[in-house]
Design an enzyme around this catalytic site. Structure first.
Site, mmCIF file in Angstrom:
data_model
loop_
_atom_site.group_PDB
_atom_site.id
_atom_site.type_symbol
_atom_site.label_atom_id
_atom_site.label_comp_id
_atom_site.label_asym_id
_atom_site.label_seq_id
_atom_site.Cartn_x
_atom_site.Cartn_y
_atom_site.Cartn_z
ATOM 1 N N GLY A 266 0.802 -1.220 0.000
ATOM 2 C CA GLY A 266 0.000 0.000 0.000
ATOM 3 C C GLY A 266 0.836 1.272 0.000
ATOM 4 O O GLY A 266 0.685 2.133 -0.856
ATOM 5 N N ALA A 267 1.749 1.354 0.960
ATOM 6 C CA ALA A 267 2.531 2.571 1.105
ATOM 7 C C ALA A 267 3.643 2.315 2.103
ATOM 8 O O ALA A 267 3.659 1.270 2.748
ATOM 9 C CB ALA A 267 1.653 3.718 1.604
ATOM 10 N N MET A 268 4.553 3.271 2.208
ATOM 11 C CA MET A 268 5.708 3.079 3.086
ATOM 12 C C MET A 268 6.062 4.371 3.803
ATOM 13 O O MET A 268 6.148 5.442 3.195
ATOM 14 C CB MET A 268 6.890 2.580 2.238
ATOM 15 C CG MET A 268 8.162 2.356 3.015
ATOM 16 S SD MET A 268 7.980 1.030 4.242
ATOM 17 C CE MET A 268 9.123 1.621 5.494
ATOM 18 N N GLU A 269 6.320 4.213 5.113
ATOM 19 C CA GLU A 269 6.437 5.364 6.012
ATOM 20 C C GLU A 269 7.841 5.959 6.106
ATOM 21 O O GLU A 269 8.185 6.557 7.126
ATOM 22 C CB GLU A 269 5.986 4.927 7.417
ATOM 23 C CG GLU A 269 6.935 3.942 8.140
ATOM 24 C CD GLU A 269 6.549 2.466 8.016
ATOM 25 O OE1 GLU A 269 5.872 2.113 7.030
ATOM 26 O OE2 GLU A 269 6.946 1.680 8.897
ATOM 27 N N ASN A 270 8.680 5.863 5.073
ATOM 28 C CA ASN A 270 10.035 6.433 5.128
ATOM 29 C C ASN A 270 10.021 7.826 5.755
ATOM 30 O O ASN A 270 9.181 8.653 5.423
ATOM 31 C CB ASN A 270 10.597 6.566 3.715
ATOM 32 C CG ASN A 270 10.309 5.357 2.877
ATOM 33 O OD1 ASN A 270 10.746 4.268 3.196
ATOM 34 N ND2 ASN A 270 9.523 5.531 1.821
ATOM 35 N N GLU A 303 0.425 5.975 7.517
ATOM 36 C CA GLU A 303 1.847 6.233 7.243
ATOM 37 C C GLU A 303 2.319 7.465 8.004
ATOM 38 O O GLU A 303 3.431 7.489 8.534
ATOM 39 C CB GLU A 303 2.110 6.404 5.742
ATOM 40 C CG GLU A 303 1.619 5.263 4.858
ATOM 41 C CD GLU A 303 2.043 3.870 5.299
ATOM 42 O OE1 GLU A 303 3.098 3.747 5.936
ATOM 43 O OE2 GLU A 303 1.305 2.913 5.010
HETATM 44 N N1 B3K Z 1 5.620 -0.638 6.785
HETATM 45 C C1 B3K Z 1 5.083 -0.795 5.465
HETATM 46 C C2 B3K Z 1 5.016 -2.218 5.030
HETATM 47 C C3 B3K Z 1 6.297 -2.769 4.544
HETATM 48 C C4 B3K Z 1 6.114 -4.151 3.973
HETATM 49 C C5 B3K Z 1 7.407 -4.767 3.656
HETATM 50 N N2 B3K Z 1 7.234 -6.050 3.035
HETATM 51 C C6 B3K Z 1 3.745 -0.164 5.309
HETATM 52 C C7 B3K Z 1 2.978 0.037 6.543
HETATM 53 O O1 B3K Z 1 2.610 -0.874 7.247
HETATM 54 O O2 B3K Z 1 2.717 1.160 6.871
HETATM 55 ZN ZN ZN Z 2 2.279 0.321 8.938
#
Ligand code: B3K
Ligand code: ZN
Length: 881
Positions: A266-270, A303
């Site tokens: 879905g998305a990634m919280e970098n 996120e």
């Molecule tokens: N932390 C990411 C998910 C990463 C999945 C890696 N296979 C998105 C989330 O949960 O916000």
């Molecule tokens: Zn998450």
């Protein structure tokens, strides 16, 4: 592809890092096929005597390596694509400069640095950073990052990384330019991100509670800017809410969201630079449904909330994943509950929990919220870690109460900011603020499986008491044959004959029941309430206070009373579901044994009351009208499942409701029609949800008038919600209007891949025998592509996960098709392939014929070579005895 034998990683093997990395300087020269990465890493020994230095890599090519400015002689190190070892490093702080060459265009796994269309982007969680440079790629290595990116100006005019922009400009005498970003907050490598590309964007501003001004940017493909405004609004509401609900302010000068077209999830919280699947950013009234808007709002919030729960405070190791995910899901659920309808949010969350997590928990892939061993961590981003993880946080709140909960969160933020911590560290905060012992509660993190709670209610007229005899059992799950009793907070009420809540006072000491919650701790116990004249109707597990299955000696009359009067909205909904589920389950049995099906006037009457109650929130009424899904019924039946019989029983009941409730459905439909412009807010969405639930039920027995109504709604719709709802209704009926509408839909939206995904998904879920052949044809359609995860999930994922009768075809052809697709996909994107394969996870619950076919496909996939670790792990666990 990593093809070595899967290694197992164990929680019990955790060892603190032997080296630390304090600062990371990355210099990345973007190039489509030869990107050069120069990493300058400041190492500090964390043990005496200093240990060998073992850095992680994955498909890396080392170009050069220097230690404290001097080239490292070849005999001092050993570099392979997946490791860099310096057996005898200096026993003091030193700086390594590591140069690697990577090929983003060849990166089809979409982990590390890859290209989404023409955009360069990264995905590092969980172990993708090691595909960019050699590193101690584990979350307890927290470092301060400075990132310099350079690229051709024409190819990548926008250059982004975590933190604040500190420098940028042209590189003289070349067609290239650069940007330097600095992130002052120490972070683990999985939160690193960079982006380069030709991007459009919208900009806004947010002033934090303490008056700091933050620049907000949402980047999208040029031309898509007008579809980014809802995401921006959702972001600003999230930022405000986190200040109000949790006292959390944003910390950098800029917050950026980038939407990309190829993304594994879905998305990634970098940190400071969230990267999103464009599906969770782009939305306008004519391209997105109300459900899409709601999901965008929730994912943006999720996120963003990670900035504190995940980024500022992160996980010590990947076994602690629920520390950030369960908690952040809980936070985004609370956000949505405050923005929209709390009861409806709870109902939809519990639906998802049961559909995903309960199913996972009852099959071969069951695992604890905190697993103790993994072979591929990416396979543990599961409903159990996320959704059940959120339920555990919710139970902690129920147990300590809202004030101590907030104090516990404050303590957690204050005590652990900047650290990589464990579940124990988190729970300890609430033990301290709530004055409770959480030792027994910790079993929830260790024990897999959905607890079963049995309640027997007895009333004694002579003593005017009512007793609840309660037993809890924990089913065996893979590797956990025997379990111990859990702490189960059960919110309850006792209703009198008019449906009013009776005061709850313990019979023995006259103590009132605090906050309406009894707390189970033993295998069996009895709670006795006094001052009760007549047998009351118990309302159990109100608000779904514990993620358990409840069985109680309630009569149909009890359930009807709860459906009509329970003060707890969740349990009103639950009562209707229980009635419908009992009827459907009985009728599945009748169909399979050739007996006449039953009817339930009570259910019809309950739904009629719902439709007639104009004071009910429309969104809630729509939930009440939605029958248990085929998958819900399969789960309730639990073994020897025959999806065709389930489909038939459900179709029969829907037809009956269409006939019995026709007038009420038509009236409600008309009452819910709104004129005026579309707005995605909760109120308008609720009215559309009820209207479209009525339309779908009205059409259930395929009467020409209802089909015509759906066809008209399709044509006249001024928004995607109504258009898509009408199309979904038509899709269930083999009428000419269906094909006409599907063709029209394609013509209208063919230039819009995200909308065409809806078209793929809908056709993949048509419950007719011709569906599989049609899905095969669609997989050769010009708009389909095996290289884009959204396309794959829309067509093949929907078929496997949302078409019960056709995936589970008696001849096994559905399984074969999905297994073939998974094998195809595995060679390019193991993560998405493995996720797709989990569609087989309930194979043991099927009737023998289908079970055999599904098992054969699992075995065929398991025997294929080469196979990724990801897919092998899922297949082997699915087959384990
Ligand atoms: N932390 C990411 C998910 C990463 C999945 C890696 N296979 C998105 C989330 O949960 O916000
Ligand atoms: Zn998450």
């Amino acid at each position: 592809m990593r093809s070595e034998q899967p290694r197992s990683v164990r929680l019990s093997d955790y060892h603190p890092p032997r080296w630390r990395i304090e600062t990371v300087k990355l210099d990345v020269a973007l190039d489509a096929t030869r990107t050069r990465v120069l990493a300058t890493l400041a190492f500090v020994p964390n043990e005496t005597p200093a240990a060998p230095l073992v850095l992680d890599g994955d498909e890396l090519t080392l170009a050069s390596i220097r230690l404290d400015g001097f080239e490292l002689p070849a005999e001092r190190y050993e570099a392979t694509p997946d490791r860099l070892v310096i057996a005898d490093p200096p026993p003091r702080p030193f700086v390594l400069e590591i140069e690697t060459i990577i090929d983003p265009s060849a990166n089809t796994q979409l982990m590390g640095l890859y290209r989404a269309g023409d955009t360069y982007c990264t995905q590092c969680e969980a172990e993708g950073f090691r595909r960019i440079t050699y590193f101690l790629d584990r979350p307890d290595i927290m470092a301060v990052y400075t990132t310099r990116i350079e690229a051709e100006k024409a190819e990548a005019p926008v250059l982004l990384a975590n933190g604040n922009l500190v420098e940028g400009g042209d590189i003289e005498g070349t067609s290239r330019h650069f940007a330097v970003w600095h992130d002052p907050f120490p972070k683990p490598s999985y939160l690193f991100a960079l982006v380069g590309g030709r991007l459009g964007g919208i900009e806004d501003n947010f002033v934090t509670a303490s008056g700091r001004s933050v620049k907000l940017m949402v980047f999208v493909e040029p031309g898509q800017e007008k579809r980014a405004h809802y995401a921006m609004e959702a972001l600003k509401r999230s930022m405000r809410w986190d200040e109000e609900a949790f006292g959390r302010e944003y910390d950098l000068d800029i917050f950026m969201i980038v939407a990309v077209s190829a993304f594994n999830m879905g998305a990634m919280e970098n940190k400071g630079l969230n990267i999103f699947n464009d599906k969770y950013v782009l939305a306008t009234a004519d391209t997105a449904t109300d459900a899409d808007f709601a999901r965008i709002e929730a994912v943006i919030a999720h996120e963003y909330f990670h900035n504190w729960t995940g980024d500022r405070i992160t996980c010590r190791d990947w076994f602690q994943l629920c520390l950030k995910e369960g908690l952040t899901v809980f936070r985004d659920q609370e956000f949505t509950s405050d923005q929209r309808s709390r009861p409806v949010k709870r109902i939809t969350d519990v639906r998802v929990l049961r559909a995903q997590q309960f199913v996972e928990d009852s099959g071969p892939l069951a695992h604890p919220v905190r697993p103790e061993v993994y072979r591929e961590i990416n396979n543990f981003y599961t409903a159990t870690v996320y959704e059940k993880g959120a339920e555990l946080v919710r139970m902690i709140k129920t147990l300590v109460g809202p004030t101590a909960f907030r104090a516990g969160m404050d303590l957690y933020f204050a005590r652990h900011d900047g650290q990589a911590v464990t579940i124990e560290d988190f729970v300890r905060c609430f033990a301290e603020t709530g004055g409770l012992d959480f030792e027994q509660f910790m079993r929830w993190y260790r024990q897999a499986g959905t607890p079963e709670v049995t309640v027997t209610i007895r009333h004694d007229a002579a003593t005017r008491t009512c007793s609840l005899e309660i037993a809890q059992t924990q089913p065996a799950t893979p590797g956990q044959p025997v379990k111990e009793p859990l702490v189960i907070p059960l919110a309850i009420g006792l209703l009198d004959a008019d449906g009013r809540d009776l005061p709850l006072v313990f019979a023995d000491d006259g103590r009132p029941l605090e906050r309406g919650v009894i707390v189970l701790t033993k295998p069996a116990e009895t709670f006795v309430f006094g001052g009760i004249e007549a047998r009351p109707v118990p309302s159990l597990n109100r608000g779904f206070s514990a993620p358990v299955k409840i069985a109680a000696n309630l009569t149909t009359a009890d359930l009807r009373l709860l459906a009509a009067h329970d003060g707890d909205a969740f349990n009103r909904w639950q009562a209707v579901q229980t009635l419908a589920s009992a009827l459907l389950t009985a009728n599945v049995g009748a169909i399979r044994t050739g007996k006449p099906p039953q009817q339930d006037r009570g259910l019809v009457a309950a739904l009629e009351t719902v439709l007639g109650d104009t004071a009910l929130e429309p969104d809630f009424a729509a939930q009440m009208l939605a029958l248990p899904s085929e998958a819900d019924i399969a789960r309730d039946i639990g073994r020897d499942v025959d999806p065709d019989a389930i489909f038939a029983a459900r179709r029969r009941l829907r037809g009956e409701l269409a006939r019995e409730l026709g007038t009420a459905l038509r009236d409600t439909y008309r009452r819910m029609v709104t004129d005026g412009p579309y707005s995605p807010d909760a109120e308008g969405a609720g009215r559309r949800a009820l209207k479209n639930a009525c339309l779908d039920l009205l059409a259930a027995d395929g009467t020409p008038a209802a089909i015509a109504l759906a066809a008209r709604q399709y044509q006249n719709a001024d928004n995607m919600t109504d258009r898509m709802a009408a199309l979904s209704t038509l899709a269930l009926h083999p009428v000419p209007e269906r094909q006409a509408a599907l063709d029209d839909f394609y013509r209208r939206y063919q230039r819009d891949p995200l909308v065409i995904d809806k078209w793929f998904a809908l056709q993949a879920t048509i419950p007719e025998e011709s569906c599989l052949e049609h899905v095969r044809e669609l997989s050769r359609h010009q708009a389909f592509s095996l290289t884009n995860p959204n396309r794959v999930r829309a067509l093949i994922g929907s078929f496997a996960q949302a078409n019960q009768t056709q995936f589970n075809r008696l001849d096994g052809a559905g399984y074969r098709f999905v297994a073939d697709a998974v094998l195809d996909l595995d060679a390019r994107n193991p993560q998405v392939a493995a996720r797709m394969m989990t569609a087989f996870r309930s194979w043991r619950a099927l009737e023998p014929g289908r079970r055999e076919c599904a098992e054969a496909e699992l075995r065929r996939v398991g025997a294929a070579t080469p196979l990724s670790n990801d897919l092998r792990d899922i297949v082997e666990r699915s087959l384990a005895p």
